[in-house]
Design an enzyme around this catalytic site. Structure first.
Site, mmCIF file in Angstrom:
data_model
loop_
_atom_site.group_PDB
_atom_site.id
_atom_site.type_symbol
_atom_site.label_atom_id
_atom_site.label_comp_id
_atom_site.label_asym_id
_atom_site.label_seq_id
_atom_site.Cartn_x
_atom_site.Cartn_y
_atom_site.Cartn_z
ATOM 1 N N HIS A 169 7.601 10.271 -1.315
ATOM 2 C CA HIS A 169 6.161 10.431 -1.510
ATOM 3 C C HIS A 169 5.803 10.094 -2.946
ATOM 4 O O HIS A 169 6.584 10.374 -3.859
ATOM 5 C CB HIS A 169 5.733 11.872 -1.183
ATOM 6 C CG HIS A 169 4.257 11.995 -0.977
ATOM 7 N ND1 HIS A 169 3.395 12.181 -2.030
ATOM 8 C CD2 HIS A 169 3.513 11.895 0.144
ATOM 9 C CE1 HIS A 169 2.163 12.207 -1.550
ATOM 10 N NE2 HIS A 169 2.206 12.038 -0.236
ATOM 11 N N ASP B 142 4.963 12.934 7.680
ATOM 12 C CA ASP B 142 5.159 12.124 8.885
ATOM 13 C C ASP B 142 6.534 12.291 9.519
ATOM 14 O O ASP B 142 6.781 11.769 10.601
ATOM 15 C CB ASP B 142 4.951 10.635 8.544
ATOM 16 C CG ASP B 142 3.531 10.350 8.084
ATOM 17 O OD1 ASP B 142 2.601 10.843 8.741
ATOM 18 O OD2 ASP B 142 3.354 9.647 7.071
HETATM 19 N N1 CMC Z 1 13.942 5.141 1.828
HETATM 20 C C1 CMC Z 1 14.765 4.607 0.913
HETATM 21 N N2 CMC Z 1 14.440 4.489 -0.399
HETATM 22 C C2 CMC Z 1 13.240 4.924 -0.776
HETATM 23 C C3 CMC Z 1 12.322 5.497 0.128
HETATM 24 C C4 CMC Z 1 12.716 5.594 1.478
HETATM 25 N N3 CMC Z 1 11.880 6.120 2.373
HETATM 26 N N4 CMC Z 1 11.207 5.838 -0.519
HETATM 27 C C5 CMC Z 1 11.397 5.507 -1.800
HETATM 28 N N5 CMC Z 1 12.629 4.961 -1.968
HETATM 29 C C6 CMC Z 1 13.230 4.517 -3.245
HETATM 30 C C7 CMC Z 1 12.637 3.198 -3.709
HETATM 31 O O1 CMC Z 1 13.377 2.110 -3.199
HETATM 32 C C8 CMC Z 1 12.738 3.343 -5.203
HETATM 33 O O2 CMC Z 1 14.076 3.114 -5.557
HETATM 34 P P1 CMC Z 1 14.446 2.408 -6.986
HETATM 35 O O3 CMC Z 1 13.921 3.355 -8.031
HETATM 36 O O4 CMC Z 1 15.923 2.273 -6.955
HETATM 37 O O5 CMC Z 1 13.721 1.089 -6.974
HETATM 38 C C9 CMC Z 1 12.457 4.819 -5.447
HETATM 39 O O6 CMC Z 1 12.864 5.466 -4.232
HETATM 40 C C10 CMC Z 1 10.980 5.137 -5.718
HETATM 41 O O7 CMC Z 1 10.214 4.647 -4.624
HETATM 42 P P2 CMC Z 1 8.878 3.807 -4.754
HETATM 43 O O8 CMC Z 1 8.785 2.870 -3.607
HETATM 44 O O9 CMC Z 1 8.763 3.228 -6.132
HETATM 45 O O10 CMC Z 1 7.828 4.990 -4.626
HETATM 46 P P3 CMC Z 1 6.292 4.850 -4.276
HETATM 47 O O11 CMC Z 1 5.648 6.053 -4.830
HETATM 48 O O12 CMC Z 1 5.779 3.511 -4.670
HETATM 49 O O13 CMC Z 1 6.278 4.890 -2.649
HETATM 50 C C11 CMC Z 1 6.295 5.716 -0.439
HETATM 51 C C12 CMC Z 1 6.056 6.045 -1.918
HETATM 52 C C13 CMC Z 1 5.845 6.905 0.392
HETATM 53 C C14 CMC Z 1 5.457 4.491 -0.041
HETATM 54 C C15 CMC Z 1 7.805 5.449 -0.200
HETATM 55 O O14 CMC Z 1 8.540 6.604 -0.499
HETATM 56 C C16 CMC Z 1 8.098 4.963 1.220
HETATM 57 O O15 CMC Z 1 8.005 3.765 1.493
HETATM 58 N N6 CMC Z 1 8.461 5.892 2.151
HETATM 59 C C17 CMC Z 1 8.663 5.524 3.545
HETATM 60 C C18 CMC Z 1 7.333 5.415 4.270
HETATM 61 C C19 CMC Z 1 6.680 6.759 4.503
HETATM 62 O O16 CMC Z 1 7.290 7.692 4.969
HETATM 63 N N7 CMC Z 1 5.382 6.847 4.217
HETATM 64 C C20 CMC Z 1 4.582 8.058 4.417
HETATM 65 C C21 CMC Z 1 4.153 8.649 3.132
HETATM 66 S S1 CMC Z 1 3.541 10.327 3.243
HETATM 67 C C22 CMC Z 1 2.116 10.376 4.216
HETATM 68 C C23 CMC Z 1 1.202 9.241 4.068
HETATM 69 O O17 CMC Z 1 0.880 8.755 2.975
HETATM 70 O O18 CMC Z 1 0.696 8.812 5.091
#
Ligand code: CMC
Length: 391
Positions: free
Chosen positions: A270, A327
């Site tokens: 998140h 989720d």
């Molecule tokens: N699986 C594997 N690695 C992950 C995941 C994941 N679900 N989420 C984040 N990471 C890693 C990412 O690759 C990055 O690694 P590094 O620092 O080595 O590059 C690090 O963790 C930070 O992630 P980010 O993508 O920079 O974080 P963000 O704040 O931009 O993204 C997020 C947040 C929710 C989009 C992301 O965690 C994600 O894609 N999660 C899976 C999709 C998901 O469950 N979404 C629902 C979010 S909650 C409710 C909603 O908003 O609807």
């Protein structure tokens, strides 16, 4: 002059002052108008929470009754809207249909666009709160080839929503308090989440003074994406894939960690929560209760719990502070309630509706300026035009 710094994804950019939702991502605190999400999920019903978010205070009994009455008076949808629904293929994703129908509502309710006074806003708000569940239920009935239904105004908001989704012709509709309560709780837990992607979309579209319904339609589109609300559908599909693959959770954890593999653990991570997502905690508990109460055994719940256990002990996830989000377990409850997978994000939209409305209203009442971020240009410098024959 030009700007010199950017913040992709607005990771560290505040866009507004807001008095609606408080969130502390380090401590895992979420409050609507000062009330903790735990207490609201336990004690309030969804319509009360909607009122609280939109108008700032918990309603008195008579305020709630009036609100409910006003909504019920608007629960019809123009019959011509059915022709629009008819035009979609049965296979159309309900989120695309819902966003389209929400936009189409504008044509049938032109008075809800140019709203400046609080009274005009109230009327538009009541209209959409009334008609949105009808449209959402229609998207499901369309997929199942069931006749459309307007529900029953003697029922409460969530009960009526459930009936509109599930009532079948020539079959008596059985009310089920357990199901209503589970649904109510889920909708409350989704009702607002400050400046997330879809809410920011609603605010920015609304900031051009496009109407409420147009702003909401844009919010629905933003929510659809798998990184946002679409994650609830993606989680169940992922869990199903793991099940079909013999339940090998370690393999999927490895895939999620592999930077050359686009796979992410859906329902994990998140932008703001770095300790735990308080909504996920409540939903996990609720999933266990609902499945127990309904006597349902879903192997996917065990896979989800197993996956979370492995991930929470894995250095990759620990280091990056990745936890199950809202989720991760919600789809398991939706499924237990008989809601098809493609409808999960529609359920999220139904829950988020009051939050979107409250945020739109706050933005308009505070007379916020049009949203218009800046950029740093990285394209070509000034060039002379080259005639087609000389290229
Ligand atoms: N699986 C594997 N690695 C992950 C995941 C994941 N679900 N989420 C984040 N990471 C890693 C990412 O690759 C990055 O690694 P590094 O620092 O080595 O590059 C690090 O963790 C930070 O992630 P980010 O993508 O920079 O974080 P963000 O704040 O931009 O993204 C997020 C947040 C929710 C989009 C992301 O965690 C994600 O894609 N999660 C899976 C999709 C998901 O469950 N979404 C629902 C979010 S909650 C409710 C909603 O908003 O609807």
């Amino acid at each position: 002059g030009g700007i010199t710094t950017i913040d992709p994804g607005y990771k560290n950019t505040g866009s507004c002052e807001s008095g609606i939702t408080f969130l502390d991502g380090e401590k895992g605190i979420l409050r609507y108008r000062g009330y903790s999400i735990e207490e609201l999920a336990e004690k309030a019903d969804f319509l009360e929470v909607a009122y609280l978010l939109i108008f700032g205070e918990l309603p008195t009994k008579s305020e709630l009754e009036k609100f409910d009455r006003d909504i019920k008076e608007e629960s019809h949808v123009d019959e011509d809207m059915k022709k629009i629904l008819d035009g979609f293929p049965k296979s159309a994703h309900p989120m695309g249909v819902l966003s389209s129908l929400t936009n189409a509502l504008i044509a049938f309710n032109p008075g809800s666009v140019d709203v400046d006074s609080e009274e005009e806003m109230y009327n538009a708000i009541v209209k959409i709160l009334a008609k949105f569940p009808v449209l959402a239920a229609w998207t499901m009935r369309k997929r199942k080839s069931l006749p459309l239904d307007y529900g029953d105004n003697s029922l409460g908001y969530v009960e009526n929503l459930h009936k509109m989704m599930f009532a079948r012709p020539n079959k008596s509709y059985e009310p089920n308090k357990l199901v209503y309560d589970a649904l109510d709780k889920l909708l409350i837990l989704h009702a607002d989440h400050e400046q997330n992607c879809s809410t920011s979309t609603v605010r920015i579209v609304g900031s051009s003074h496009a109407g409420l319904f147009a702003s909401l339609s844009a919010g629905i589109s933003a929510l659809w994406g798998p990184l946002h609300g679409g994650a609830n559908q993606a989680v169940i599909e992922m869990l199903e894939a793991i099940k079909a693959d013999g339940g090998d959770t370690a393999k999927y954890i490895a895939k999620a960690k592999d930077k050359s593999d686009p796979f992410r653990l859906m329902g994990f991570g998140h932008r703001v929560y770095k300790n735990f997502d308080p909504r996920a905690k409540i939903i996990k508990k609720s999933a266990e209760e609902v499945l127990g109460d309904l006597g349902i055994e879903d192997p996917v719940l065990d896979i989800a719990k197993g996956l979370a256990k492995v991930a929470l002990e894995d250095e990759y996830f620990v280091q990056r502070k990745l936890y199950p989000n809202v989720d991760f377990y919600s789809g398991i409850i939706y499924r237990a309630l008989g809601i098809p997978t493609e409808m999960f994000t529609v359920m999220f939209a139904l829950g988020r509706l009051p939050g979107w409305i409250a945020q739109w209203k706050e933005m308009r009442l505070r007379k916020e300026p049009i949203g218009r971020p800046r950029q740093i240009y990285i394209g070509e410098n000034s060039r002379s035009f080259v005639e087609l024959e000389n290229r």
